[in-house]
Design a protein around this motif. Sequence first.
Motif, PDB file in Angstrom:
ATOM      1  N   LYS A   1      37.861  42.191  36.294  1.00  0.00           N
ATOM      2  CA  LYS A   1      38.355  42.151  37.515  1.00  0.00           C
ATOM      3  C   LYS A   1      39.244  41.258  37.606  1.00  0.00           C
ATOM      4  O   LYS A   1      40.805  42.550  37.858  1.00  0.00           O
ATOM      5  CB  LYS A   1      37.662  41.733  38.701  1.00  0.00           C
ATOM      6  CG  LYS A   1      36.598  43.236  38.753  1.00  0.00           C
ATOM      7  CD  LYS A   1      35.124  43.095  39.623  1.00  0.00           C
ATOM      8  CE  LYS A   1      33.626  43.048  38.751  1.00  0.00           C
ATOM      9  NZ  LYS A   1      33.258  42.650  39.105  1.00  0.00           N
ATOM     10  N   ALA A   2      39.641  40.028  37.442  1.00  0.00           N
ATOM     11  CA  ALA A   2      40.763  39.310  37.816  1.00  0.00           C
ATOM     12  C   ALA A   2      41.488  38.593  37.095  1.00  0.00           C
ATOM     13  O   ALA A   2      42.264  37.737  36.628  1.00  0.00           O
ATOM     14  CB  ALA A   2      40.078  38.499  38.698  1.00  0.00           C
TER      15      ALA A   2
ATOM     16  N   THR B   1      39.647  42.677  43.522  1.00  0.00           N
ATOM     17  CA  THR B   1      38.387  43.067  43.833  1.00  0.00           C
ATOM     18  C   THR B   1      37.616  43.218  44.875  1.00  0.00           C
ATOM     19  O   THR B   1      37.678  41.951  44.905  1.00  0.00           O
ATOM     20  CB  THR B   1      38.395  43.822  42.263  1.00  0.00           C
ATOM     21  OG1 THR B   1      37.225  42.589  41.874  1.00  0.00           O
ATOM     22  CG2 THR B   1      39.106  44.377  41.461  1.00  0.00           C
ATOM     23  N   ALA B   2      37.184  43.924  45.254  1.00  0.00           N
ATOM     24  CA  ALA B   2      35.702  42.957  46.276  1.00  0.00           C
ATOM     25  C   ALA B   2      34.875  44.164  45.979  1.00  0.00           C
ATOM     26  O   ALA B   2      35.000  45.387  46.096  1.00  0.00           O
ATOM     27  CB  ALA B   2      36.648  43.001  48.136  1.00  0.00           C
ATOM     28  N   PHE B   3      33.776  43.768  46.885  1.00  0.00           N
ATOM     29  CA  PHE B   3      32.395  44.645  47.187  1.00  0.00           C
ATOM     30  C   PHE B   3      31.908  44.788  45.698  1.00  0.00           C
ATOM     31  O   PHE B   3      31.759  46.436  45.331  1.00  0.00           O
ATOM     32  CB  PHE B   3      32.418  45.417  48.223  1.00  0.00           C
ATOM     33  CG  PHE B   3      32.694  44.755  49.461  1.00  0.00           C
ATOM     34  CD1 PHE B   3      32.449  43.955  49.763  1.00  0.00           C
ATOM     35  CD2 PHE B   3      34.220  45.143  49.815  1.00  0.00           C
ATOM     36  CE1 PHE B   3      32.565  43.262  50.927  1.00  0.00           C
ATOM     37  CE2 PHE B   3      34.783  44.516  50.570  1.00  0.00           C
ATOM     38  CZ  PHE B   3      33.721  43.447  51.225  1.00  0.00           C
ATOM     39  N   ASN B   4      32.080  44.521  44.142  1.00  0.00           N
ATOM     40  CA  ASN B   4      31.522  45.085  42.831  1.00  0.00           C
ATOM     41  C   ASN B   4      32.815  46.264  42.647  1.00  0.00           C
ATOM     42  O   ASN B   4      32.632  47.021  42.329  1.00  0.00           O
ATOM     43  CB  ASN B   4      30.114  45.790  43.093  1.00  0.00           C
ATOM     44  CG  ASN B   4      29.598  45.190  41.653  1.00  0.00           C
ATOM     45  OD1 ASN B   4      30.040  45.054  40.601  1.00  0.00           O
ATOM     46  ND2 ASN B   4      28.127  46.000  40.933  1.00  0.00           N
ATOM     47  N   ALA B   5      34.002  45.777  43.025  1.00  0.00           N
ATOM     48  CA  ALA B   5      35.047  46.593  42.753  1.00  0.00           C
ATOM     49  C   ALA B   5      35.379  47.682  43.290  1.00  0.00           C
ATOM     50  O   ALA B   5      35.841  48.576  43.489  1.00  0.00           O
ATOM     51  CB  ALA B   5      35.177  47.028  41.211  1.00  0.00           C
TER      52      ALA B   5
ATOM     53  N   LYS C   1      36.534  47.808  45.863  1.00  0.00           N
ATOM     54  CA  LYS C   1      37.897  47.738  47.192  1.00  0.00           C
ATOM     55  C   LYS C   1      38.882  47.509  45.894  1.00  0.00           C
ATOM     56  O   LYS C   1      38.677  46.226  45.185  1.00  0.00           O
ATOM     57  CB  LYS C   1      37.364  46.968  47.967  1.00  0.00           C
ATOM     58  CG  LYS C   1      38.256  46.839  48.885  1.00  0.00           C
ATOM     59  CD  LYS C   1      38.473  46.004  50.101  1.00  0.00           C
ATOM     60  CE  LYS C   1      39.605  45.153  51.011  1.00  0.00           C
ATOM     61  NZ  LYS C   1      39.834  45.747  51.823  1.00  0.00           N
ATOM     62  N   ARG C   2      39.606  47.838  45.960  1.00  0.00           N
ATOM     63  CA  ARG C   2      40.675  47.465  44.677  1.00  0.00           C
ATOM     64  C   ARG C   2      42.438  47.204  45.840  1.00  0.00           C
ATOM     65  O   ARG C   2      42.302  48.295  46.130  1.00  0.00           O
ATOM     66  CB  ARG C   2      41.229  48.666  44.129  1.00  0.00           C
ATOM     67  CG  ARG C   2      39.610  48.693  42.611  1.00  0.00           C
ATOM     68  CD  ARG C   2      39.686  49.847  41.721  1.00  0.00           C
ATOM     69  NE  ARG C   2      38.604  49.557  40.946  1.00  0.00           N
ATOM     70  CZ  ARG C   2      38.165  48.647  40.183  1.00  0.00           C
ATOM     71  NH1 ARG C   2      39.339  48.393  39.567  1.00  0.00           N
ATOM     72  NH2 ARG C   2      37.052  49.143  39.486  1.00  0.00           N
TER      73      ARG C   2
ATOM     74  N   PHE D   1      41.361  39.085  51.952  1.00  0.00           N
ATOM     75  CA  PHE D   1      41.396  40.503  51.305  1.00  0.00           C
ATOM     76  C   PHE D   1      40.575  41.292  51.670  1.00  0.00           C
ATOM     77  O   PHE D   1      40.300  42.483  52.136  1.00  0.00           O
ATOM     78  CB  PHE D   1      41.668  40.604  50.242  1.00  0.00           C
ATOM     79  CG  PHE D   1      41.853  41.257  49.623  1.00  0.00           C
ATOM     80  CD1 PHE D   1      42.699  42.743  49.101  1.00  0.00           C
ATOM     81  CD2 PHE D   1      40.308  41.707  48.503  1.00  0.00           C
ATOM     82  CE1 PHE D   1      42.045  43.134  47.932  1.00  0.00           C
ATOM     83  CE2 PHE D   1      40.278  43.100  47.802  1.00  0.00           C
ATOM     84  CZ  PHE D   1      41.105  43.714  47.313  1.00  0.00           C
ATOM     85  N   ARG D   2      39.377  40.688  50.987  1.00  0.00           N
ATOM     86  CA  ARG D   2      37.687  41.668  52.080  1.00  0.00           C
ATOM     87  C   ARG D   2      38.124  42.357  52.659  1.00  0.00           C
ATOM     88  O   ARG D   2      37.119  43.044  53.140  1.00  0.00           O
ATOM     89  CB  ARG D   2      36.636  40.939  51.040  1.00  0.00           C
ATOM     90  CG  ARG D   2      36.449  40.097  49.826  1.00  0.00           C
ATOM     91  CD  ARG D   2      35.000  39.289  50.163  1.00  0.00           C
ATOM     92  NE  ARG D   2      35.088  38.393  48.403  1.00  0.00           N
ATOM     93  CZ  ARG D   2      35.379  37.205  48.315  1.00  0.00           C
ATOM     94  NH1 ARG D   2      35.091  37.066  49.866  1.00  0.00           N
ATOM     95  NH2 ARG D   2      35.111  36.617  47.455  1.00  0.00           N
TER      96      ARG D   2
END
Length: 234
Positions: free
Chosen positions: A6-7, A28-32, A34-35, A209-210
């Motif tokens: 992801k990163a 990414t967040a919340f297991n991708a 959110k991008r 970001f999250r």
Amino acid sequence: MIYEGKAKKLYETDDPDLLIQEFKDDATAFNAQKRGTIQQKGIINNAISARVFTLLESKKIPTHFVKQLSDRDMLVKRLQIIPIELTIRNITAGGISKLLGIPEGIKLDFPVLEYHYKRDDLNDPLFNEYHIFMLKLATREELKEINERSFAINQILIDFFKEKNLDLVDFKLEFGRHKGKILLGDEFSPDTSRLWERTTGEKLDKDRFRRDLGKVEEAYQEVYRRVMGKEVLQ
Ligand code: 5GP
């Protein structure tokens, strides 16, 4: 290229024991689910990780870090990653507040260690040492070593960030095997830790970001400035 996460991206080199880890601006967040992109994040996370790995090596904590190659690339030892995400928490936030129904920001009397099974398809579930041994992810000796190292890393980094007027709230570590030894792998950055400004309590990490808190780039740049003692080059 042998892997794209992801990163980061991983590349092979002429030496089978060494890989190049490239840091991306992708977030990414919340297991991708959110991008997004955080401008210059790759440069910032590469530099902060290199600084932290160098500090840890100087304190006899073995890591996969060999050297920084460029603003986004780091030469590392090839690891057989142990699929455990080890979290250490000094102040409540995020996962532990949700799990146990307690407010964020409570200073803990002692650091709390957690294991999560590194499995995106399962959303990295919290698990314990029985599960680790059951799944044969690590031996008892290896896990003991990993735990001791993690607490030592915590103390070194609490002190390091305190000097920069930052509270190390929590962070995630990953370890792997290299030529029969256990080494700290992955990265240490505002992506994988929570860092709060000690005076104002301002969040200077990926939670901006999250949680859509705004000033995401500014937060990463501020951590860079404090850790590296200079501005990120434009
Ligand atoms: P939490 O369990 O509260 O969501 O996360 C605890 C700490 O570990 C935070 O500092 C968080 O950034 C880090 N962390 C845990 N899992 C992950 C992950 O899958 N990716 C990233 N970037 N950080 C993680």
